[in-house]
Design a protein around this motif. Sequence first.
Motif, mmCIF file in Angstrom:
data_model
loop_
_atom_site.group_PDB
_atom_site.id
_atom_site.type_symbol
_atom_site.label_atom_id
_atom_site.label_comp_id
_atom_site.label_asym_id
_atom_site.label_seq_id
_atom_site.Cartn_x
_atom_site.Cartn_y
_atom_site.Cartn_z
ATOM 1 N N ALA A 299 3.642 -3.868 -8.892
ATOM 2 C CA ALA A 299 2.719 -5.240 -8.677
ATOM 3 C C ALA A 299 1.414 -4.868 -7.818
ATOM 4 C CB ALA A 299 3.674 -6.129 -8.254
ATOM 5 N N ARG A 300 1.253 -3.554 -7.556
ATOM 6 C CA ARG A 300 0.157 -3.379 -6.599
ATOM 7 C C ARG A 300 -1.080 -3.402 -7.296
ATOM 8 N NH1 ARG A 300 1.993 -2.262 -1.796
ATOM 9 N NH2 ARG A 300 4.052 -1.426 -1.370
ATOM 10 N N ASN A 301 -2.126 -3.576 -6.726
ATOM 11 C CA ASN A 301 -3.656 -3.515 -7.528
ATOM 12 C C ASN A 301 -4.692 -3.041 -6.170
ATOM 13 O OD1 ASN A 301 -4.806 -5.953 -5.592
ATOM 14 N ND2 ASN A 301 -3.177 -6.987 -7.038
ATOM 15 N N ASP A 302 -5.668 -2.920 -6.596
ATOM 16 C CA ASP A 302 -6.589 -2.451 -5.856
ATOM 17 C C ASP A 302 -7.526 -3.269 -5.156
ATOM 18 O OD1 ASP A 302 -6.098 0.094 -6.516
ATOM 19 O OD2 ASP A 302 -7.350 0.181 -8.353
ATOM 20 N N GLU A 303 -7.192 -4.763 -5.285
ATOM 21 C CA GLU A 303 -8.127 -5.749 -4.727
ATOM 22 C C GLU A 303 -7.662 -5.964 -3.093
ATOM 23 O OE1 GLU A 303 -7.908 -9.131 -6.963
ATOM 24 O OE2 GLU A 303 -8.929 -8.255 -8.780
ATOM 25 N N PHE A 304 -8.458 -6.330 -2.291
ATOM 26 C CA PHE A 304 -8.391 -6.449 -0.804
ATOM 27 C C PHE A 304 -7.912 -7.861 -0.729
ATOM 28 C CE2 PHE A 304 -11.077 -2.765 -0.618
ATOM 29 C CZ PHE A 304 -10.051 -2.063 -0.002
ATOM 30 N N PRO A 305 -7.121 -8.284 0.152
ATOM 31 C CA PRO A 305 -6.307 -7.298 1.000
ATOM 32 C C PRO A 305 -5.113 -6.580 0.268
ATOM 33 C CG PRO A 305 -5.425 -9.373 1.540
ATOM 34 C CD PRO A 305 -6.545 -9.556 0.583
ATOM 35 N N VAL A 306 -4.761 -5.588 0.667
ATOM 36 C CA VAL A 306 -3.882 -4.584 0.330
ATOM 37 C C VAL A 306 -2.722 -4.587 1.552
ATOM 38 C CG1 VAL A 306 -3.000 -2.382 -0.756
ATOM 39 C CG2 VAL A 306 -5.184 -3.462 -1.249
ATOM 40 N N THR A 307 -1.440 -4.525 1.095
ATOM 41 C CA THR A 307 -0.545 -4.628 2.231
ATOM 42 C C THR A 307 0.623 -3.259 2.079
ATOM 43 O OG1 THR A 307 -0.436 -6.950 2.791
ATOM 44 C CG2 THR A 307 1.437 -5.697 3.499
ATOM 45 N N TYR A 308 1.033 -2.714 3.091
ATOM 46 C CA TYR A 308 1.758 -1.533 3.059
ATOM 47 C C TYR A 308 2.907 -1.536 4.048
ATOM 48 C CZ TYR A 308 -2.435 0.581 0.984
ATOM 49 O OH TYR A 308 -3.582 0.714 0.347
ATOM 50 N N VAL A 309 4.038 -1.089 3.722
ATOM 51 C CA VAL A 309 5.066 -1.073 4.672
ATOM 52 C C VAL A 309 5.469 0.396 5.037
ATOM 53 C CG1 VAL A 309 6.189 -3.284 4.150
ATOM 54 C CG2 VAL A 309 7.070 -1.189 2.927
ATOM 55 N N ASP A 310 4.759 1.140 4.360
ATOM 56 C CA ASP A 310 4.660 2.812 4.828
ATOM 57 C C ASP A 310 3.513 3.529 5.113
ATOM 58 O OD1 ASP A 310 5.119 5.713 4.435
ATOM 59 O OD2 ASP A 310 6.890 5.197 3.431
ATOM 60 N N LEU A 311 3.319 3.765 6.366
ATOM 61 C CA LEU A 311 2.230 4.331 6.730
ATOM 62 C C LEU A 311 1.692 5.407 5.971
ATOM 63 C CD1 LEU A 311 -0.185 4.220 8.970
ATOM 64 C CD2 LEU A 311 1.550 6.195 10.306
ATOM 65 N N ARG A 312 2.622 6.364 5.367
ATOM 66 C CA ARG A 312 1.998 7.497 4.691
ATOM 67 C C ARG A 312 1.480 6.894 3.421
ATOM 68 N NH1 ARG A 312 4.277 12.095 7.147
ATOM 69 N NH2 ARG A 312 5.706 11.440 8.674
ATOM 70 N N HIS A 313 1.907 5.735 2.606
ATOM 71 C CA HIS A 313 1.476 5.350 1.435
ATOM 72 C C HIS A 313 -0.039 4.792 1.908
ATOM 73 C CE1 HIS A 313 5.718 4.946 -0.357
ATOM 74 N NE2 HIS A 313 5.127 6.186 -0.229
ATOM 75 N N CYS A 314 -0.040 4.064 2.986
ATOM 76 C CA CYS A 314 -1.526 3.735 3.327
ATOM 77 C C CYS A 314 -2.416 4.714 3.474
ATOM 78 C CB CYS A 314 -1.189 2.813 4.503
ATOM 79 S SG CYS A 314 -2.747 2.062 5.128
ATOM 80 N N LEU A 315 -2.083 5.852 4.036
ATOM 81 C CA LEU A 315 -2.947 6.951 4.376
ATOM 82 C C LEU A 315 -3.457 7.730 3.177
ATOM 83 C CD1 LEU A 315 -1.157 8.481 7.242
ATOM 84 C CD2 LEU A 315 -3.486 7.577 7.478
ATOM 85 N N ARG A 316 -2.792 7.487 2.186
ATOM 86 C CA ARG A 316 -3.308 8.073 0.957
ATOM 87 C C ARG A 316 -4.432 7.464 0.299
ATOM 88 N NH1 ARG A 316 2.164 9.201 -2.857
ATOM 89 N NH2 ARG A 316 3.406 9.907 -1.051
ATOM 90 N N ASP A 317 -4.609 5.912 0.901
ATOM 91 C CA ASP A 317 -5.620 5.393 0.364
ATOM 92 C C ASP A 317 -6.757 5.082 1.277
ATOM 93 O OD1 ASP A 317 -4.495 4.797 -1.998
ATOM 94 O OD2 ASP A 317 -3.564 2.761 -1.314
#
Length: 358
Positions: free
Chosen positions: A249-267
């Motif tokens: 369900a994820r998309n590239d539009e802001f805001p984008v929410t993460y619960v895993d820091l490592r996944h966040c860092l990839r972006d």
Amino acid sequence: MDGDELVATLEDAGLSPYQADAFVTLLELGAASATDVAQASSVPDPRIYDVLRGLEDDGYIELYEQDSLHARAHDPGEVLADLRSRASRFETAAAEIEERWNRPDIEDHKVSIVKRLDTVLTQADELIREATTQVQVGLTVEQYYELEDALAAALERGTDVKVCLFPAVDGEMDLPSTESLARTCTEARRRPIPSPFVALVDRSWTCFSPHGYSTNEYGVIVNDRTHTFVFHWYFLTSLWEVHETIYSARNDEFPVTYVDLRHCLRDVIPLLEDGVPIEATVEGIETDSGLEVTQSGTVTDATYAGVATEADHPAPLSQLAGEASITLETTDGPVTVGGWGAMLEDLEATRITINSSA
């Protein structure tokens, strides 16, 4: 119930064999001398007087003199009340034994071992329904449908839900529809081989049961952040990073929410390398005080082992296991943010929202 069964039941209620036999005999005779009771029952003549006096002491009969010692059954109200009370206690005890066997009380334990997968699924259902931050679950399609409503309830409340589906021991798997997955999870992946059932809830609870090839059926229910952290790594390495995404369900539009820091860092890292300003809000726990806090600011730095991979590519183990953090410049100064299990950073992030970037 015949006489013998009644005698046996009275023995179960606490009477001696002679007392039970004498009492049932008196119920049939109505009133009789001690000698007649002995002759009509199995009680020996020398014992009859002691037996009758014991029954009188317990309220079952009353004794009176009429040329010789006579006895008659007492008004049964008190006796019946006692028997019914005993029956009620036995019924309550039976229900309690069944409950404890099916699902041990986990309120006072960090780890509970249970006998059946049904118990694990029931507990997982309850925990998932109450989840507030994240759910990670690996399960068969059949188990997915059992927990479908619970997963949907968690997702509707804003919980991040990751689902890994794998076949049962027969190897067959008909995946849920896209509509079903959209109702239940943030992202779903497919593992092609059978695996144990596991559900991780809010970084605190783990529900686990071996797959169908296991010799013994049992389950483990854990209420402990450290143990759940270990199961989290099992989930990442065995059920998530290397497997095919079947729904997101994820998309590239802001805001984008993460619960895993490592996944966040990839972006985030590619944006930092390009000099793009990144505004973020971090919900987390202060590592020194344990207090829940929210910090907002600009991401100014990031630490990540190796080279960041694209979001749709599996990360190598060196990146999953290495250091990962970001630095957030706030109005009160820089705040370092780590992921699940952070110890060196100021915050352990539970939710990171990238609000905007240029």
